[in-house]
Design a protein around this motif. Structure first.
Motif, PDB file in Angstrom:
ATOM      1  N   LYS A 147      39.188  37.344  35.544  1.00  0.00           N
ATOM      2  CA  LYS A 147      40.066  37.356  35.869  1.00  0.00           C
ATOM      3  C   LYS A 147      40.715  35.684  34.229  1.00  0.00           C
ATOM      4  CE  LYS A 147      39.687  37.743  40.730  1.00  0.00           C
ATOM      5  NZ  LYS A 147      40.439  36.697  41.727  1.00  0.00           N
ATOM      6  N   LYS A 149      43.992  33.366  32.437  1.00  0.00           N
ATOM      7  CA  LYS A 149      45.123  33.137  33.145  1.00  0.00           C
ATOM      8  C   LYS A 149      45.494  32.869  31.404  1.00  0.00           C
ATOM      9  CE  LYS A 149      45.408  31.217  37.421  1.00  0.00           C
ATOM     10  NZ  LYS A 149      45.567  30.434  38.563  1.00  0.00           N
ATOM     11  N   ALA A 181      51.616  33.876  32.043  1.00  0.00           N
ATOM     12  CA  ALA A 181      50.947  32.421  32.401  1.00  0.00           C
ATOM     13  C   ALA A 181      50.310  33.234  33.913  1.00  0.00           C
ATOM     14  CB  ALA A 181      51.149  31.008  32.648  1.00  0.00           C
ATOM     15  N   ARG A 182      50.841  33.808  33.999  1.00  0.00           N
ATOM     16  CA  ARG A 182      50.408  35.219  35.600  1.00  0.00           C
ATOM     17  C   ARG A 182      48.510  35.166  36.010  1.00  0.00           C
ATOM     18  NH1 ARG A 182      54.096  39.590  36.736  1.00  0.00           N
ATOM     19  NH2 ARG A 182      53.863  39.474  35.716  1.00  0.00           N
ATOM     20  N   GLU A 183      47.686  35.193  36.466  1.00  0.00           N
ATOM     21  CA  GLU A 183      46.671  35.542  36.669  1.00  0.00           C
ATOM     22  C   GLU A 183      46.863  36.830  36.553  1.00  0.00           C
ATOM     23  OE1 GLU A 183      43.287  36.213  39.679  1.00  0.00           O
ATOM     24  OE2 GLU A 183      43.367  34.309  39.407  1.00  0.00           O
ATOM     25  N   ASN A 184      45.465  37.529  35.002  1.00  0.00           N
ATOM     26  CA  ASN A 184      45.086  38.766  34.930  1.00  0.00           C
ATOM     27  C   ASN A 184      44.048  39.444  34.833  1.00  0.00           C
ATOM     28  OD1 ASN A 184      48.227  39.620  34.164  1.00  0.00           O
ATOM     29  ND2 ASN A 184      47.484  38.505  32.239  1.00  0.00           N
TER      30      ASN A 184
END
Length: 217
Positions: A147, A149, A181-184
């Motif tokens: 995960k 950001k 900047a969203r969580e991937n």
């Protein structure tokens, strides 16, 4: 069809051997009988395996021929896979319940003993990239969930496993969208086992170092 007969016809309905009229009446019964509805669901795996056997059996084979060892192997493989999946969910839950701080600012590890998944996270003060790696030991190496950001895109990035012997393996790659900047979340794998990995590094395709996550094993 009397009420008792309807209860007895659960297996015949689930396996698709009732004639059209009896199947229609049994479906009316299912609307009022939660117990039979639950039993029909329980027959799902058996019905599926019989369907697979029928599809894989040539028409020339007599319908009463005994199934060979391959069918048994497939049944055992499916049961084992379900048990592993159930165990994996349990282990993730146990790992998530044990949280403690380790050396270094902005680093947290969730871990257990043995073959339980190990989770490490870190934020790099210079790049601002945050990452979390969850590693699970497998017979062939490591299953890895990442995960991340990273709001400094667009750019292509790689997650690298660095072994204790200095060797490197690319676990996964991805593209960071512009100013996203969203969580991937990405999945990957390494041929090294978790205890053979010294650290994980996130790097941009041009070689820029983004963040390091040190193994605690």
């Amino acid at each position: 069809m009397r009420s008792l007969e309807r209860h007895r016809d659960v297996a015949a309905y689930a396996l698709g051997v009732l004639d059209e009229a009896d199947a229609f009446r049994f479906e009316d019964h299912l609307m009022e009988c939660p117990r039979c509805a639950a039993h029909v669901t329980e027959f799902g795996p058996a019905a599926r395996q019989l369907m697979l056997y029928r599809r894989s059996t040539p028409r020339a084979v007599h319908p009463m021929a005994k199934p060979g060892p391959q069918l048994l192997n497939r049944l055992l493989t499916e049961v084992a896979a379900r048990h592993r999946a159930r165990r994996r969910r349990l282990l993730y839950g146990l790992a998530a319940s044990v949280v403690f701080a380790v050396a270094g600012p902005g680093v947290v590890m969730l871990a257990g003993g043995g073959d339980e998944p190990v989770r490490i996270e870190a934020t790099d003060a210079r790049s601002g990239v945050w990452a979390q790696v969850t590693t699970e030991s497998e017979p062939w190496g490591s299953q890895v969930e990442l995960k991340v950001k990273d709001g400094a895109g667009p750019r292509v990035c790689h997650l690298i496993a660095v072994g204790r012997d200095g060797s490197e393996q690319t676990i996964t790659s991805w593209t960071v969208s512009r100013h996203d900047a969203r969580e991937n979340t990405m999945m990957g794998a390494a041929a090294m086992h978790p205890d053979q990995i010294a650290r994980y590094e996130l790097r941009a395709a041009d070689g820029e170092h983004l963040v390091t996550l040190k193994s605690q094993l």
